[in-house]
Design an enzyme around this catalytic site. Sequence first.
Site, mmCIF file in Angstrom:
data_model
loop_
_atom_site.group_PDB
_atom_site.id
_atom_site.type_symbol
_atom_site.label_atom_id
_atom_site.label_comp_id
_atom_site.label_asym_id
_atom_site.label_seq_id
_atom_site.Cartn_x
_atom_site.Cartn_y
_atom_site.Cartn_z
ATOM 1 N N ARG A 164 16.028 43.444 44.144
ATOM 2 C CA ARG A 164 14.905 43.995 43.143
ATOM 3 C C ARG A 164 13.391 43.508 43.878
ATOM 4 O O ARG A 164 12.669 44.061 43.770
ATOM 5 C CB ARG A 164 15.105 43.741 41.746
ATOM 6 C CG ARG A 164 16.709 44.348 41.317
ATOM 7 C CD ARG A 164 16.623 43.585 40.021
ATOM 8 N NE ARG A 164 16.886 42.355 40.108
ATOM 9 C CZ ARG A 164 17.359 41.463 38.835
ATOM 10 N NH1 ARG A 164 17.428 42.287 37.673
ATOM 11 N NH2 ARG A 164 17.336 40.404 38.834
ATOM 12 N N SER A 203 20.064 38.758 27.800
ATOM 13 C CA SER A 203 19.752 39.952 27.197
ATOM 14 C C SER A 203 20.950 40.895 27.143
ATOM 15 O O SER A 203 21.134 41.367 25.911
ATOM 16 C CB SER A 203 18.544 40.846 27.776
ATOM 17 O OG SER A 203 18.554 41.061 29.155
ATOM 18 N N HIS A 253 14.217 33.506 31.469
ATOM 19 C CA HIS A 253 14.846 34.986 31.614
ATOM 20 C C HIS A 253 13.673 35.902 31.711
ATOM 21 O O HIS A 253 12.777 35.516 32.481
ATOM 22 C CB HIS A 253 15.911 35.163 30.299
ATOM 23 C CG HIS A 253 16.678 36.626 30.256
ATOM 24 N ND1 HIS A 253 16.874 37.081 31.717
ATOM 25 C CD2 HIS A 253 17.286 37.407 29.560
ATOM 26 C CE1 HIS A 253 17.627 38.348 31.546
ATOM 27 N NE2 HIS A 253 17.759 38.299 30.272
ATOM 28 N N HIS A 282 18.453 31.498 40.617
ATOM 29 C CA HIS A 282 19.164 32.610 39.855
ATOM 30 C C HIS A 282 20.539 31.926 39.449
ATOM 31 O O HIS A 282 21.284 31.285 40.588
ATOM 32 C CB HIS A 282 19.448 34.066 40.736
ATOM 33 C CG HIS A 282 19.669 35.120 39.735
ATOM 34 N ND1 HIS A 282 20.975 35.274 39.386
ATOM 35 C CD2 HIS A 282 19.033 35.975 39.260
ATOM 36 C CE1 HIS A 282 21.055 36.297 38.678
ATOM 37 N NE2 HIS A 282 19.741 36.833 38.111
ATOM 38 N N ASP A 309 11.629 38.441 39.155
ATOM 39 C CA ASP A 309 10.320 38.405 38.528
ATOM 40 C C ASP A 309 9.198 37.470 39.055
ATOM 41 O O ASP A 309 8.039 37.476 38.654
ATOM 42 C CB ASP A 309 10.724 37.356 37.064
ATOM 43 C CG ASP A 309 11.521 38.010 36.273
ATOM 44 O OD1 ASP A 309 11.330 39.084 35.748
ATOM 45 O OD2 ASP A 309 12.491 37.219 35.600
HETATM 46 N N1 NMX Z 1 12.485 25.694 40.121
HETATM 47 C C1 NMX Z 1 12.862 24.211 39.985
HETATM 48 N N2 NMX Z 1 14.286 23.855 39.604
HETATM 49 C C2 NMX Z 1 15.158 24.905 39.479
HETATM 50 C C3 NMX Z 1 14.541 26.287 39.865
HETATM 51 C C4 NMX Z 1 13.468 26.746 40.188
HETATM 52 N N3 NMX Z 1 13.158 27.904 40.217
HETATM 53 N N4 NMX Z 1 15.928 26.989 39.520
HETATM 54 C C5 NMX Z 1 17.047 25.991 39.553
HETATM 55 N N5 NMX Z 1 16.218 24.949 39.383
HETATM 56 C C6 NMX Z 1 17.013 23.709 39.114
HETATM 57 C C7 NMX Z 1 17.573 23.678 37.577
HETATM 58 O O1 NMX Z 1 16.604 23.592 36.367
HETATM 59 C C8 NMX Z 1 18.716 22.787 37.463
HETATM 60 O O2 NMX Z 1 17.984 21.645 37.229
HETATM 61 P P1 NMX Z 1 18.740 20.194 36.391
HETATM 62 O O3 NMX Z 1 19.965 19.918 37.230
HETATM 63 O O4 NMX Z 1 17.835 19.241 36.422
HETATM 64 O O5 NMX Z 1 18.966 20.797 35.170
HETATM 65 C C9 NMX Z 1 19.069 22.779 38.994
HETATM 66 O O6 NMX Z 1 18.328 23.251 39.693
HETATM 67 C C10 NMX Z 1 20.431 23.759 39.020
HETATM 68 O O7 NMX Z 1 20.182 24.978 38.597
HETATM 69 P P2 NMX Z 1 20.963 26.251 39.056
HETATM 70 O O8 NMX Z 1 22.381 26.038 38.880
HETATM 71 O O9 NMX Z 1 20.569 26.429 40.394
HETATM 72 O O10 NMX Z 1 20.390 27.454 38.314
HETATM 73 P P3 NMX Z 1 20.853 27.997 36.670
HETATM 74 O O11 NMX Z 1 22.008 28.721 36.967
HETATM 75 O O12 NMX Z 1 21.160 26.871 35.878
HETATM 76 O O13 NMX Z 1 19.570 28.814 36.254
HETATM 77 C C11 NMX Z 1 17.649 30.030 36.376
HETATM 78 C C12 NMX Z 1 19.218 29.854 36.644
HETATM 79 C C13 NMX Z 1 17.234 31.499 36.754
HETATM 80 C C14 NMX Z 1 17.256 29.885 34.988
HETATM 81 C C15 NMX Z 1 16.759 29.018 37.322
HETATM 82 O O14 NMX Z 1 16.796 29.264 38.551
HETATM 83 C C16 NMX Z 1 15.349 29.030 36.902
HETATM 84 O O15 NMX Z 1 14.945 28.261 35.687
HETATM 85 N N6 NMX Z 1 14.397 29.728 37.659
HETATM 86 C C17 NMX Z 1 12.829 29.636 36.983
HETATM 87 C C18 NMX Z 1 12.945 30.704 36.019
HETATM 88 C C19 NMX Z 1 13.006 32.103 36.257
HETATM 89 O O16 NMX Z 1 12.605 32.651 37.285
HETATM 90 N N7 NMX Z 1 14.095 32.919 35.531
HETATM 91 C C20 NMX Z 1 14.083 34.404 35.766
HETATM 92 C C21 NMX Z 1 15.592 34.538 36.238
HETATM 93 C C22 NMX Z 1 15.673 36.079 36.309
HETATM 94 N N8 NMX Z 1 15.556 36.896 35.104
HETATM 95 O O17 NMX Z 1 14.937 38.013 34.959
HETATM 96 O O18 NMX Z 1 16.277 36.354 34.136
HETATM 97 C C1 MLT Z 2 18.552 39.808 34.923
HETATM 98 O O1 MLT Z 2 18.168 40.779 35.413
HETATM 99 O O2 MLT Z 2 19.172 39.687 33.851
HETATM 100 C C2 MLT Z 2 18.116 38.474 35.625
HETATM 101 O O3 MLT Z 2 18.346 38.574 37.038
HETATM 102 C C3 MLT Z 2 19.109 37.259 35.208
HETATM 103 C C4 MLT Z 2 20.509 37.376 35.339
HETATM 104 O O4 MLT Z 2 21.083 38.289 35.722
HETATM 105 O O5 MLT Z 2 21.071 36.177 34.970
#
Ligand code: NMX
Ligand code: MLT
Length: 439
Positions: free
Chosen positions: A326, A240, A270, A317, A372
């Site tokens: 948070r 964002s 996100h 994350h 979240d």
């Molecule tokens: N559940 C299952 N698998 C996960 C999760 C999770 N919560 N978090 C990371 N992984 C997996 C990810 O999908 C990836 O798999 P692959 O190699 O098959 O593509 C692997 O672990 C490595 O990912 P990371 O490097 O740890 O995480 P990345 O930086 O790529 O993504 C998020 C960060 C936040 C997108 C990821 O942790 C996620 O999808 N979390 C769940 C969604 C979420 O809570 N999003 C909100 C974040 C905060 N916000 O407000 O934006």
């Molecule tokens: C955010 O607040 O924007 C989320 O935690 C995602 C991030 O910082 O990558």
Amino acid sequence: MVGLKETLYQKIQAWRPRIKSLMDEHGDVVVDTVTISKLLGGMRDLKCLVTDISYLDPNEGIRYRNYTLPEIFKKLPHPKGAEIPYVEGVFYLLLTGDIPTEENVADVLDEFKKRRILPRYIIDIIEAFPRGTPPMVMFSTAILAMHRESFFAKKYLTGLNKQDFWDPTFEDAMNLLAKLPEIAACIYHKSYCHGKREFSDPNLDMGANFAHMLQIPKPYDDVSRMHFILHSDHESGNVSAHAGHLVASSLSDIYLSISSMINGLAGPLHGLANQEVLRWLHEIIEKMGGGIPTEEQMKQFVWDHLKSGQVIPGFGHAVLRITDPRYMIQREFALKHMSDDPIFKYVDMLFKVVPPILKEQGKARNPWPNVDAHSGAIQWHYGVKEYDFYTVLFGIGRAIGICANIVWDRALGFPLERPKSVTTEILEKMARGENTDDE
Ligand code: NMX
Ligand code: MLT
């Protein structure tokens, strides 16, 4: 007392030479290296953006203007009898870098009070949406439609000096931020209360007024303040913030930029994750026939969800490597005010159960909960049970930080963002050590 705009102008004047000196005298200093894995890995950890509004340390969490969240909750002025400080004070801090006095906050409150009334056409646009339109679509559209109010867009046409871009951008930011809670309340009433709208009370601060417009008694005023403050900024690389900054770099005004920022926030990886958490919890509750699962049953749900190829919403994350502070602030609030809430009990159990499972699975680099994983449970407890609305609340908060960033982008003359792309073939040649035109 010197007003917010004058204080900001003094800060801008003092900051400009620092950027000029870095650019003129140290422009060749290497900050980071760009590898193929960074290009193909979503630019994770690549240091390529500049902001002074907030900084995210992977092992500490976010600092706004160098203050941790607990420091901010302690130091900023609070409304009388409130547990959580004024949201308006956080905006002052993000914009100026100074902890505001009561007087400074009163000044921002007064500015927002004068600017909060929505143009009639925004209410008409929201009311014209067909039933079932996602709240984030309405939110983004309403913000976009206000482009016609932009001072910056109008002044630009008259031949505005680049040094002065920040001034109408600041005015646009103030006008938009004052109206966002009103827009959100309109969307809430349109979506869930058959259009019956509660008008705002100009004598209340942002958090209390939002609670008033949703007709939710105390401590929902504090819940709103906490929610808007916690979500307001998370440095510049998240989708964002980056979307807002990128669009603004073409000199699109605040309305165009913040609408884009909202669209980025609406994705499930996100901001939408806060809704996903509640949706998933309700799936589990349904399977359990309404009862609280045992830890063993919860572990089984988590494994089944992971094995079906889905992410556990609210965990992991891209930068953080600890439990999100948070999350902890919201957890402390919940423990104090709603520890018997059934949804909180689920959230609490997930806090225990999910991290060891993600560690055992070995994929996620951060097994801990993010913001979240908790926010929706608090909204649910206080009566906002329509969880497709939750990301709108995130958006109000996030706009505060992005508006501050865009004002500073214009003040420091940050240029159009236009990185270079390469083809897969070029990458393959580089991998083989062959010469390419791009080297
Ligand atoms: N559940 C299952 N698998 C996960 C999760 C999770 N919560 N978090 C990371 N992984 C997996 C990810 O999908 C990836 O798999 P692959 O190699 O098959 O593509 C692997 O672990 C490595 O990912 P990371 O490097 O740890 O995480 P990345 O930086 O790529 O993504 C998020 C960060 C936040 C997108 C990821 O942790 C996620 O999808 N979390 C769940 C969604 C979420 O809570 N999003 C909100 C974040 C905060 N916000 O407000 O934006
Ligand atoms: C955010 O607040 O924007 C989320 O935690 C995602 C991030 O910082 O990558």
